[in-house]
Motif scaffolding. Structure first.
Motif, PDB file in Angstrom:
ATOM      1  N   ILE A   1       0.879  -1.176   0.000  1.00 18.95           N
ATOM      2  CA  ILE A   1       0.000   0.000   0.000  1.00 18.95           C
ATOM      3  C   ILE A   1       0.912   1.221   0.000  1.00 18.95           C
ATOM      4  O   ILE A   1       1.699   1.410   0.935  1.00 18.95           O
ATOM      5  CB  ILE A   1      -0.897   0.026   1.248  1.00 18.95           C
ATOM      6  CG1 ILE A   1      -1.749  -1.242   1.341  1.00 18.95           C
ATOM      7  CG2 ILE A   1      -1.782   1.264   1.245  1.00 18.95           C
ATOM      8  CD1 ILE A   1      -2.466  -1.425   2.676  1.00 18.95           C
ATOM      9  N   PHE A   2       0.852   2.001  -1.078  1.00 24.21           N
ATOM     10  CA  PHE A   2       1.666   3.219  -1.148  1.00 24.21           C
ATOM     11  C   PHE A   2       0.775   4.411  -0.806  1.00 24.21           C
ATOM     12  O   PHE A   2      -0.328   4.536  -1.337  1.00 24.21           O
ATOM     13  CB  PHE A   2       2.249   3.397  -2.547  1.00 24.21           C
ATOM     14  CG  PHE A   2       3.165   2.276  -2.934  1.00 24.21           C
ATOM     15  CD1 PHE A   2       4.458   2.209  -2.440  1.00 24.21           C
ATOM     16  CD2 PHE A   2       2.713   1.264  -3.771  1.00 24.21           C
ATOM     17  CE1 PHE A   2       5.296   1.157  -2.774  1.00 24.21           C
ATOM     18  CE2 PHE A   2       3.547   0.209  -4.111  1.00 24.21           C
ATOM     19  CZ  PHE A   2       4.839   0.153  -3.606  1.00 24.21           C
ATOM     20  N   ILE A   3       1.252   5.255   0.060  1.00 22.33           N
ATOM     21  CA  ILE A   3       0.451   6.410   0.468  1.00 22.33           C
ATOM     22  C   ILE A   3       1.176   7.678   0.040  1.00 22.33           C
ATOM     23  O   ILE A   3       2.317   7.924   0.451  1.00 22.33           O
ATOM     24  CB  ILE A   3       0.211   6.369   1.989  1.00 22.33           C
ATOM     25  CG1 ILE A   3      -0.621   5.109   2.311  1.00 22.33           C
ATOM     26  CG2 ILE A   3      -0.505   7.628   2.445  1.00 22.33           C
ATOM     27  CD1 ILE A   3      -0.813   4.818   3.760  1.00 22.33           C
ATOM     28  N   LEU A   4       0.528   8.430  -0.818  1.00 24.23           N
ATOM     29  CA  LEU A   4       1.167   9.601  -1.404  1.00 24.23           C
ATOM     30  C   LEU A   4       1.028  10.817  -0.482  1.00 24.23           C
ATOM     31  O   LEU A   4      -0.089  11.277  -0.212  1.00 24.23           O
ATOM     32  CB  LEU A   4       0.504   9.885  -2.754  1.00 24.23           C
ATOM     33  CG  LEU A   4       1.373  10.608  -3.764  1.00 24.23           C
ATOM     34  CD1 LEU A   4       2.637   9.821  -4.091  1.00 24.23           C
ATOM     35  CD2 LEU A   4       0.569  10.847  -5.050  1.00 24.23           C
ATOM     36  N   LEU A   5       2.172  11.317  -0.030  1.00 15.80           N
ATOM     37  CA  LEU A   5       2.162  12.420   0.943  1.00 15.80           C
ATOM     38  C   LEU A   5       2.176  13.771   0.244  1.00 15.80           C
ATOM     39  O   LEU A   5       3.172  14.483   0.246  1.00 15.80           O
ATOM     40  CB  LEU A   5       3.354  12.293   1.889  1.00 15.80           C
ATOM     41  CG  LEU A   5       3.381  11.050   2.771  1.00 15.80           C
ATOM     42  CD1 LEU A   5       4.594  11.070   3.696  1.00 15.80           C
ATOM     43  CD2 LEU A   5       2.092  10.927   3.587  1.00 15.80           C
TER      44      LEU A   5
END
Ligand code: TXA
Ligand code: MG
Length: 322
Positions: free
Chosen positions: A292-296
């Motif tokens: 799961i990649f979470i874009l900051l």
């Protein structure tokens, strides 16, 4: 035990209140996340919450009230700051920690001399608490170590067969748990024990004083913050907008506040906000995502409460849950 799925109709809420009075546990909606409730003065019922959740006994529970004045039943030496905060933010996603009256069973506060108070902004919750006839303690209605539930189905996914009922009130609007602020030591500024959607700045402006965030050394003041909240099977990575998202496994998820320019073929974009985070983490696990990649993006990093939950999901802070 059969777990009843109740509606938010007046007759169903009345039935749920009766279950609480009979010593059962009932999950109910709030504007933040679903809570698993029990009557505060019923020690046996409160114990059932810890058992159903698999919750460590040193992690205290929040007492939910239907009116700010109800705090006087369970808290003592209430400072004027409580009146100011409750006037500004109740009902709403703020929990205030006060000194506990000795009539409250010690199990509620994990042995602490304090009691956390919150008035949720949800009509079903307020009716339920009023009809229960006493404050209702309620942690989030998930198994310990799972994301908090933001709809009735999440509650059943975790606790079906282990609690008497869940009131279905639809999806929670806020989606992350309340801000917890301590007014225990008024020689010092109020302390934010858990960030949420009500910010330290808003609290400071309302009280017209400075407000501090608890440091790690204060962890014992809010035992819940010691535990890692969620360990998804997927690897969770926080990425900045300019970083390239790698191809990992057959299926991964990219959570972002708007569609990123470039994502790997195997990745699916899903909309990220405080209101959707927990549902997305549960969904990614169900779909066996490998990452799961979470874009900051700046709109995300600006939200202190949301960032706190994202870093927890990425396992950057906290110890593994026992
Ligand atoms: O939005 C919320 O607060 C939700 C809904 C259901 O109201 N409830 C919730 O409860 O998140 P729970 O138990 O999952 O988290 C409560 C947090 C924990 O970090 C706990 O340690 C802290 O509040 N807490 C509770 N009582 C406390 C006390 N007396 N002193 C310090 N921290 C306390
Ligand atoms: Mg919780």
């Amino acid at each position: 035990m059969l777990t009843l799925l109740l509606s938010s109709s007046d007759s169903d809420i009345a039935y749920a209140a009766k279950l609480l009075q009979e010593g059962e546990t009932v999950a109910f909606p709030t504007e933040t996340v679903y809570g698993l409730g029990a009557c505060i003065f019923d020690e046996v019922a409160v114990k059932k919450i810890f058992v159903a959740k698999g919750r460590p006994s040193d992690n205290p529970l929040i007492a939910h009230v239907f009116a700010p004045e109800q705090a006087a039943e369970i808290a003592r030496d209430i400072p004027t700051e409580y009146a100011v905060l409750s006037e500004a933010f109740f009902p709403g996603p703020l929990t205030v920690v006060l000194r506990r009256k000795s009539n409250v069973p010690a199990i509620v506060s994990g042995g602490l001399d304090t009691i956390a108070i919150r008035m949720p902004a949800h009509s079903a919750a307020l009716k339920l608490i009023e009809q229960a006839g006493q404050p209702v303690v309620a942690p989030s209605a998930n198994k310990s170590g799972r994301p908090s539930p933001t709809c009735a189905k999440h509650v059943l996914d975790d606790l079906n067969g282990e609690i008497a009922a869940v009131i279905d009130g639809g999806k929670c609007d806020v989606g992350i748990e309340s801000t917890v602020v301590s007014l225990i030591d008024l020689e010092r500024p109020p302390v934010i024990l858990r960030p949420g959607s009500i910010s330290a700045e808003e609290i400071a402006a309302t009280l017209q004083c400075s407000v501090e965030y608890s440091k790690n050394k204060d962890a014992v003041a809010s035992p819940g913050m010691r535990y890692r909240h969620y360990a998804p099977n997927a690897k969770v990575e926080l990425v900045f907008p300019k970083q390239k998202i790698p191809e990992i496994g057959d299926y991964s998820v990219v959570l972002a506040s708007s569609p990123p320019q470039e994502i790997p073929n195997s990745a699916e974009f899903r909309f990220l906000s405080a209101a959707t985070l927990y549902a997305e983490l549960r969904r990614a696990d169900k779909k066996k995502a490998s990452a799961i990649f979470i874009l900051l993006t700046p709109d995300i990093t600006a939200q202190t409460g949301l960032m706190n939950r994202l870093t927890q999901a990425a396992c950057i802070v906290g110890e593994p849950h026992k």
